[in-house]
Scaffold this active site. Structure first.
Site, PDB file in Angstrom:
ATOM      1  N   HIS A  58       0.841  -1.206   0.000  1.00 25.43           N
ATOM      2  CA  HIS A  58       0.000   0.000   0.000  1.00 25.43           C
ATOM      3  C   HIS A  58       0.878   1.258   0.000  1.00 25.43           C
ATOM      4  O   HIS A  58       0.709   2.141  -0.850  1.00 25.43           O
ATOM      5  CB  HIS A  58      -0.912  -0.023   1.236  1.00 25.43           C
ATOM      6  CG  HIS A  58      -1.781   1.194   1.375  1.00 25.43           C
ATOM      7  ND1 HIS A  58      -3.086   1.215   0.939  1.00 25.43           N
ATOM      8  CD2 HIS A  58      -1.528   2.408   1.889  1.00 25.43           C
ATOM      9  CE1 HIS A  58      -3.598   2.411   1.183  1.00 25.43           C
ATOM     10  NE2 HIS A  58      -2.671   3.152   1.761  1.00 25.43           N
ATOM     11  N   GLU A  59       1.814   1.326   0.941  1.00 26.96           N
ATOM     12  CA  GLU A  59       2.663   2.525   1.026  1.00 26.96           C
ATOM     13  C   GLU A  59       3.541   2.645  -0.217  1.00 26.96           C
ATOM     14  O   GLU A  59       3.842   3.749  -0.663  1.00 26.96           O
ATOM     15  CB  GLU A  59       3.510   2.494   2.298  1.00 26.96           C
ATOM     16  CG  GLU A  59       2.718   2.372   3.611  1.00 26.96           C
ATOM     17  CD  GLU A  59       1.591   3.382   3.763  1.00 26.96           C
ATOM     18  OE1 GLU A  59       1.637   4.451   3.109  1.00 26.96           O
ATOM     19  OE2 GLU A  59       0.638   3.090   4.515  1.00 26.96           O
ATOM     20  N   HIS A  68       1.735   4.577  -2.798  1.00 31.92           N
ATOM     21  CA  HIS A  68       1.911   6.022  -2.568  1.00 31.92           C
ATOM     22  C   HIS A  68       3.301   6.470  -3.039  1.00 31.92           C
ATOM     23  O   HIS A  68       3.445   7.500  -3.694  1.00 31.92           O
ATOM     24  CB  HIS A  68       1.767   6.333  -1.075  1.00 31.92           C
ATOM     25  CG  HIS A  68       0.355   6.298  -0.558  1.00 31.92           C
ATOM     26  ND1 HIS A  68      -0.647   7.084  -1.079  1.00 31.92           N
ATOM     27  CD2 HIS A  68      -0.220   5.589   0.455  1.00 31.92           C
ATOM     28  CE1 HIS A  68      -1.777   6.859  -0.412  1.00 31.92           C
ATOM     29  NE2 HIS A  68      -1.549   5.945   0.516  1.00 31.92           N
ATOM     30  N   GLU A  72      -4.706   7.876  -2.956  1.00 29.25           N
ATOM     31  CA  GLU A  72      -5.207   6.597  -2.450  1.00 29.25           C
ATOM     32  C   GLU A  72      -5.508   5.621  -3.583  1.00 29.25           C
ATOM     33  O   GLU A  72      -5.385   4.405  -3.413  1.00 29.25           O
ATOM     34  CB  GLU A  72      -6.441   6.807  -1.573  1.00 29.25           C
ATOM     35  CG  GLU A  72      -6.157   7.455  -0.218  1.00 29.25           C
ATOM     36  CD  GLU A  72      -5.269   6.613   0.704  1.00 29.25           C
ATOM     37  OE1 GLU A  72      -5.336   5.375   0.630  1.00 29.25           O
ATOM     38  OE2 GLU A  72      -4.501   7.207   1.486  1.00 29.25           O
TER      39      GLU A  72
END
Lengths: 505, 505
Positions: free
Chosen positions: A269-270, A273, A299
């Site tokens: 997830h990170e 980003h 997101e």
């Protein structure tokens, strides 16, 4: 002074604001990764001084003069018949930021920064003790500050929209509400159906995964999907996050021996980003051309890599053998199907950050509805715990056992970050819509994943999303890329397809 | 505005400068501990923006007005008949810093910061390649900038003294030269005698010390002597250093399996710096009362803990059993005497940072003499390598094999840090003088060390040195504490005693 000189002078000043902001991000990262326990007071003071300095740089009157000059000069776009749309995007955003900075008094900026820091500590304590009463005054104060901020910015009649617009330029509660209503209509029954499915992910399937080997897998996965460790790093913190800019991305995760999927998916997830930040055009940092397009788009990138990619069959056809190689004992007797079900577990929980892909959106809708009522004055802070419980019963089909697992669970409101939650769900919608488009464009994509090839997808995102910077508001960006209106139906279809196949056979 | 209001206004502004400086220190720490390899460019830009911002804060005209007001008001000390000596110390330092900031043009500050960053990278490359020619232009530029800086500050006729005064307020080459001459007279023969001693530390005595256990020992030692890990931490970097302030001290060390004493003594040295910072009165950070007294005093603290304390028999009577406990295999067959000799090894080396206590001072005197000639125009940059070799032959009795081990070995000149080297040797002198005094005051001190008790010494340093802040110039501070003039004879006596006993029996 020529128009080009004025423009260059403006860019130099915007870059200065950007750099000061990047230092604040480093302080925030360091605070959660390295700060000695008794050094928090000084860190708060450092934050306050930097906030003040950045605000002064952003409201430098010379920026106003240069904007005036570039505008009164006919504006580059108008004068050159639209030859410089990039410049127009830069000037538009610069004007917006300058207005914002000059409308907020320095005293207010200082007060809000100090209150944010105090509020965080009160919240952390209240959460530990599950004591909403001690947190309520902070929330009231933060709401009052938000209303004042909206008034300063000229949004006095629509304070909640002022908050949303801060995170996602151009969006509003009016735009979001019908989208969320549709989602709710579709997802609440789907979640209920899955909850009653006889298919259940096996509890405690994975345990005893040594941290060092987890770290190794995480590094291989994130590097393989394209994260550039020459311009970023990953460390450990209590809650995973991603800060910094593409020139120096600071991500975090956390490791638990019995929850290896938690650290891995947090890291993916990170990384989503981080890939977005690394894909923004470096030569334009500080201007609309080198700036992310808002939190929903941000997101969308983290969720796309985490969910659409990271939880796909193709992805695991490549990484499952490596997982078994690194953890031979721990995965012995775990079938491929059981593993895949654990990766795509759906289970009701009162906690947003532990929620699965299906119910996560309902957690967000709950917060959006409560924030809206708070700002409309239809809900008082003291009634929030009850309202939370009621909404949880209606939306999630469960009631949190206490306020720690209910209204106190999230950090966001403690420092006044209202209007941020919707971005998570909008991001999920955008990710699903991009995914639907990409699968049509490139039908063999999952086969590429199965060979460990993620380059085509990353290049496509670089070109279509990252390279665009902040030229377009999110719905327009989505329309330009996919040729269709931004809509929740892609998310509904995606969830029905992936989770229906697993749970509703 | 009352005088108290003006004073409070001034303190607030000084605190702001201090906080911005503390952020710069964090950036510098992070650069050497965490920075991803390709993020150096942005870090240089962040440094430049902060340098500019800090300079602007330090030359805020309001500071000048308040100083004027407090001065024209008769000055607190004069008016109250000396009742406020503390305030006078604060005002004196504030005036000094303000004058300094306002005399340096912002453009010069920016140019020097940028050149410092560039110079560092050119130096690092030149050192790797042992290529002085590529570094010479940087040195010439840095010398020119230093001369310009001195001229701006009104020291145009004594540019080298301007550099010394930056690091050690009130000191000058004229003050230092006779002290160093005396040291050289005494230490060169002592070093030669030791070099010819039949007693030799055993090479390769300690090897194969696992890093994790080294880390454990280091933590126990530094905590035992008093470092507060609630307000500081230790990490790993290429070269050990200590940055930050007492509110958040960032130290580093490095680990080599075959040189366990290197990491340990580096850590004790940096802990000495850290203890000093942690002992400065926190309520006075940003003013003379909460500021270290200069680099010589700083080095006196690090060297006292590293050498007088850390290499003493008493210290090792306490820690040797623990060392053997943590490293049973590695210390089997190593006698107590052999260990103590390894801890107090004297061996000639061309490299300053590898030098022992005796010859270290000669390395510094070499640099002081060369810097002095460079600034006096008696030595050209192009002739520096030859001059270095000649001085090394004379002072150390050896000639470096190449420029990497000679003139290119130190980082300092690469960012224009001239006049810093003398502080190391002055610090050694001060440490020895404090030590001689303390042993008279507390004859049983080494017995306390042998019981693991370091509290009396730390309390004494806290009171006599740390709590004084920057009230006094170094020689005056030493005179006040010990009742004797600052002198090199204490260092000579100490070295003769400790090393004579080991090598010249």
């Amino acid at each position: 002074m020529t128009r080009d000189d004025a423009y260059a002078g403006l860019i130099g000043r915007l870059k200065r604001v950007y750099l000061l902001g990047s230092v604040s991000e480093l302080l925030a990262w360091d605070e959660q990764v390295n700060l000695p326990p008794d050094s928090a007071d000084q860190r708060a003071e450092q934050h306050a001084v930097l906030a003040e300095t950045t605000h002064a740089a952003a409201s430098d009157p010379r920026i106003g003069e240069l904007l005036e000059l570039l505008d009164s000069d006919g504006g580059p776009a108008r004068r050159d018949g639209g030859l410089y749309p990039d410049r127009q995007a830069v000037l538009h955003q610069a004007r917006r930021d300058y207005d914002r900075a000059t409308k907020l008094p320095a005293e207010f900026v200082r007060e809000k920064a100090a209150q944010g820091s105090r509020g965080y500590h009160v919240w952390a304590h209240a959460k530990r003790e599950s004591d909403f009463a001690s947190y309520a005054p902070v929330l009231e104060k933060n709401l009052e500050l938000a209303q004042r901020e909206a008034a300063y910015l000229g949004w006095g009649d629509r304070p909640y929209d002022a908050m949303i617009d801060k995170n996602d330029p151009g969006l509003s509660a009016e735009f979001i509400a019908p989208l969320f209503a549709e989602l709710k209509r579709e997802l609440a029954p789907l979640a209920a159906e899955i909850a009653h499915s006889p298919v259940k992910p096996q509890r405690g399937l994975l345990h005893g995964f040594p941290v060092e080997a987890q770290r190794q897998l995480l590094r291989e996965v994130t590097e393989r999907i394209g994260f550039d460790y020459g311009r970023g790093r990953i460390d450990v913190s209590l809650h995973p996050f991603c800060l910094g800019t593409g020139a120096d991305v600071r991500m975090t995760t956390r490791f638990k021996e019995d929850e290896p999927l938690d650290s891995l998916f947090s890291a993916i997830h990170e990384t989503g980003h981080g890939l977005y930040e690394q894909g923004l055009p470096r030569e334009h940092y500080g201007t609309a051309l080198g700036m992310h397009a808002g939190m929903a788009v941000h997101e969308s990138q983290s969720r796309l890599w985490e969910n659409q990619v990271g939880r796909s069959r193709g992805f695991w056809r490549f990484f499952e053998p490596r997982l078994r190689e690194l953890f031979p004992e721990q995965t012995r007797g775990v079938s491929a199907d059981a593993l895949y079900l654990a990766i795509n577990a759906v289970k009701p929980t009162p906690i947003r950050i532990e929620a699965d892909e299906v119910t996560y959106n309902l957690h967000i809708i709950l917060r959006f509805e409560l924030e809206r009522k708070l700002f409309a004055g239809e809900l008082a802070v003291r009634d929030l715990p009850d309202a939370w419980r009621e909404a949880a019963r209606e939306l999630l089909g469960l009631v949190p056992a206490n306020d720690r697992e209910g209204v106190l669970q999230d950090v966001h409101w403690s420092d006044g970050s209202f209007g941020y939650f919707p971005s998570y769900c909008l991001g999920n919608m955008m990710a699903a819509q991009l995914w639907a488009h990409v699968r049509r464009l490139r039908p063999g994509l999952e086969e590429e994943f199965a060979r460990g090839e993620f380059g085509w997808l990353l290049d496509w995102l670089r070109r279509e999303v990252h390279a665009q910077g902040r030229r377009y508001a999110m719905p327009e960006l989505v329309r330009r890329i996919t040729g269709e209106e931004f809509s929740p139906r892609f998310l509904v279809d995606y969830l029905r397809e992936r989770y229906g196949a697993l749970y509703l056979r």
